[in-house]
Design a protein around this motif. Structure first.
Motif, PDB file in Angstrom:
ATOM      1  N   GLU A  76       0.829  -1.194   0.000  1.00 44.16           N
ATOM      2  CA  GLU A  76       0.000   0.000   0.000  1.00 44.16           C
ATOM      3  C   GLU A  76       0.871   1.255   0.000  1.00 44.16           C
ATOM      4  O   GLU A  76       0.532   2.260  -0.666  1.00 44.16           O
TER       5      GLU A  76
ATOM      6  N   ARG B 285       2.158   1.735  -3.567  1.00 46.13           N
ATOM      7  CA  ARG B 285       1.114   2.221  -4.482  1.00 46.13           C
ATOM      8  C   ARG B 285       0.849   3.704  -4.257  1.00 46.13           C
ATOM      9  O   ARG B 285       0.667   4.466  -5.205  1.00 46.13           O
ATOM     10  N   GLU B 286       0.826   4.121  -2.997  1.00 48.87           N
ATOM     11  CA  GLU B 286       0.626   5.535  -2.710  1.00 48.87           C
ATOM     12  C   GLU B 286       1.768   6.372  -3.270  1.00 48.87           C
ATOM     13  O   GLU B 286       1.543   7.491  -3.764  1.00 48.87           O
TER      14      GLU B 286
END
Length: 706
Positions: free
Chosen positions: A102, A105-106
């Motif tokens: 995550e 991806r950010e």
């Protein structure tokens, strides 16, 4: 203003400020100057070698307002903000704290947007190997084809943990560890600029303790300045680091070189007063031996990483190559077994004593004294004379009969002999006036060998009787006609003269004066006292007269025997008399050791042109040869001749015996003579005959006394 540590204060701002890593700087500078920039760079290496620093300098070069170049101005807003770590388009990511997919991806959601202030948006991902497998997979597509305004700079200390798919998408640069020379030089520059007093030896201690990391070196320097109250001195640094005084380690190595066990233990005891780490001391000894081996193979390859290059070169001259290899291997095994020792000091002492105990003794030593030129060596000749001269002394050569006559005539108890070696009648009156022989109780103890030798008829078995008389006293086998060989020959000569005189003397008419009847050797026969002494009691070997004079007429009152005659000095050969056949004689007069001893001993002198000597080095023993040996041998010969000479050495096949080959041959002859002497010993013969014993010839060692 708060104090800023040296590691941050002296962080390089440009490529010119970097120390080391030239292989990385050259590629980056050329890429920046020729506009051949890659979209992803991977910097690998241990801690403190400059991975993050190079990435920040590269980001500054890409976003400098004056343009993309390898020399940023350092004055514009972009350069200042990057230096102060507040540039909005330089995104530094700590992969160790953002390992989830995550987080990746950010991060990648903002890649598509253009930079806010700079020319490029630079992503600096530190410790990238900490990302998870899913994070790597999420990064693959963007890392392979990023937007033109995006550059990825990755840094890691463990590149083996990166997937091959990541490695194939980056330009990889492996940063090297900093050498102690580089670290010491940089620390000297820093302390001079900071105006901090220091000792160079202390900087070498810090450079080695840093273990290749410049950041660690600067941090240790900060600590040393605080420990030393504003100055950096060796004693304080050693106490701070808990390291061992290098001189104590060298004391142990020098004691090993001298082969002195007491000196070794004294050096360990002196070092133990400072409560050192004995395992580290053994590691330092191995490090010194490793550098000595390098110095012996290639002297110019020895670095000055410990500030002791001259000491290493001196040890390379003093310590034989085979000893270096044995000491190193013994130390490695001892370091492995050191935790098993009762205490570390005892373990270290045992390792050092083991090095001395297993020091090569069977290796053929290069000769350091005169060698006999004849085919049979003098020691072998002494044994053969005892065996072959006795039956017929009238045909003995002068060289063979002279030592026998010298040693036997003063102690012969008989009045007349018929041999040519017998002294004149007036010379035989002196032995008759000598004091009476000591009683039998003061002579050698009665053993089966002595009893048989004294009881049998000398005229019947002269050769065997002589061997039995001389067999119990094994004297050194000397290949150069030394005093020890002459003493052995004298003892054998006494028995020979007794035997020869008895054989040639007319039998007396009086039955009471007739010799005793021969008693054959019987293994199971009880011991009996001999009817008459077979030979004059032996004199101790250390009190035998010197055989330096070739022909000496026996006198009624010979002078007191000397313990040992001094070795004859080696005759010097002038440069004008230098010839190929005299090279072994010249070599014996040289003061040479270490690697040069091996080179000179395996050389053959092939000619001389004026003051230039031409040598052929045995190609089978030229592994340690270096071109610098020519000048070193020339310097040694300059001292020998007292005038300048030049030397030319060429490896090849020798045609005559080199000094080393002569030494090997002499050792082989001594060994063969020793084996024959043991085989001819009557006790050994009886063991073989009656008990089917066998002689292990591999355990026979000739005795050599220099």
């Amino acid at each position: 203003m708060s104090y800023q540590v040296l590691a941050r204060k002296w962080r390089p701002r440009t490529f010119r400020d970097l120390v080391g890593q030239e292989h990385v700087l050259k590629a980056l500078v050329n890429a920046l100057d020729h506009d051949r920039l890659h979209h992803a760079y991977l910097f690998t290496g241990t801690r403190g070698v400059g991975k993050t620093t190079i990435a920040r300098i590269l980001a500054k070069c890409l976003n400098c307002e004056t343009g993309v170049s390898s020399e940023p101005c350092g004055q514009c807003a972009a350069c200042v903000e990057i230096a102060e770590n507040r540039f909005v388009d330089l995104i530094e990511v700590d992969a160790a704290s953002r390992t989830k997919v995550e987080d990746t991806r950010e991060l990648l959601e903002n890649v598509q947007y253009a930079p806010t202030r700079g020319r490029y948006k630079v992503y600096l991902i530190d410790e990238v190997h900490m990302l998870s497998t899913h994070s790597f997979n999420a990064l693959l597509k963007t890392l392979e084809e990023p937007p033109p305004h995006v550059k990825f700079l990755l840094a890691t200390t463990d590149p083996q943990r990166l997937p091959v798919t990541i490695l194939s998408r980056c330009l990889q640069f492996n940063l090297k560890n900093m050498t102690p020379e580089l670290v010491t030089g940089h620390l000297q520059h820093v302390l001079e600029t900071e105006m901090v007093p220091f000792e160079e030896s202390a900087l070498w201690q810090l450079g080695r303790a840093a273990d290749g990391s410049m950041r660690d070196a600067l941090s240790l320097t900060d600590q040393a300045i605080a420990f030393g109250s504003g100055k950096v001195v060796e004693a304080d640094v050693r106490a701070m680091l808990g390291t061992i005084d290098r001189s104590a380690v060298y004391d142990m190595v020098l004691a090993l070189t001298a082969g002195d066990g007491k000196q070794v233990l004294d050096a360990v005891a002196q070092m133990a007063e400072h409560a050192p780490d004995f395992a580290s001391a053994l590691a330092d000894i191995l490090s010194i031996l490793h550098r000595v081996a390098i110095a012996q193979a290639l002297p110019e390859a020895v670095d000055n990483s410990h500030g002791d290059r001259e000491q290493i070169l001196q040890l390379a001259q003093q310590l034989p190559a085979e000893d270096v290899q044995l000491f190193y291997q013994t130390g490695l095994i001892g370091r492995r077994d050191l935790p098993l020792a009762p205490d570390p000091r005892a373990g270290l002492e045992m390792v050092l004593l083991r090095m001395l105990a297993f020091r090569p003794q069977g290796v053929a030593d290069v000769p350091t004294r005169a060698l006999a030129s004849g085919s049979p060596n003098p020691a072998h000749g002494a044994a053969t004379q005892v065996a072959h001269v006795a039956p017929d002394t009238n045909q003995a050569s002068p060289a063979a009969e002279s030592p026998v006559a010298q040693s036997a005539a003063p102690t012969a108890p008989l009045a007349e002999t018929t041999t040519t070696a017998a002294p004149a009648p007036e010379d035989q009156e002196a032995p008759a006036e000598r004091p009476p022989e000591p009683p039998a109780a003061s002579q050698d103890p009665v053993t089966p060998a002595n009893q048989s030798a004294e009881g049998r008829d000398n005229s019947a078995h002269p050769q065997r009787n002589e061997q039995e008389d001389s067999a119990p006293d094994y004297e050194p086998y000397d290949d150069s006609g030394s005093q020890a060989a002459a003493e052995y020959e004298q003892l054998a000569g006494q028995a020979h003269n007794e035997s020869s005189a008895t054989q040639s003397e007319p039998q007396p008419a009086d039955p009471a004066s007739a010799p005793a009847v021969e008693v054959p050797w019987q293994v199971d026969e009880p011991a009996r006292a001999p009817t008459q002494p077979a030979a004059t009691p032996r004199e101790p070997a250390a009190q035998s007269p010197s055989p330096a004079q070739p022909e000496v007429t026996p006198s009624p009152a010979p002078p007191a025997p000397e313990l040992k005659s001094a070795p004859e000095p080696i005759a010097m050969v002038s440069l004008a008399d230098t010839a190929p056949l005299r090279w072994p004689e010249i070599y014996l007069g040289l003061s040479v050791g270490g690697v040069m001893r091996n080179t000179a001993a395996n050389c053959e002198l092939v000619g001389r042109q004026g003051n230039q000597l031409h040598f052929i080095l045995d190609e089978q023993n030229s592994s340690l040869y270096d071109e610098s040996h020519q000048q070193r041998l020339a310097d040694i010969l300059n001292e020998y001749y007292g005038e300048p000479v030049s030397v030319v050495i060429q490896p090849g096949q020798v045609q005559t015996e080199t000094p080393a080959q002569i030494a090997i041959r002499k050792q082989s002859e001594r060994y063969e003579q020793a084996v024959e002497s043991v085989k001819s010993d009557p006790i050994v013969q009886q063991l073989v005959e009656h008990f089917a014993a066998t002689l292990d010839e591999g355990t026979v060692e000739p005795i050599d006394q220099n």
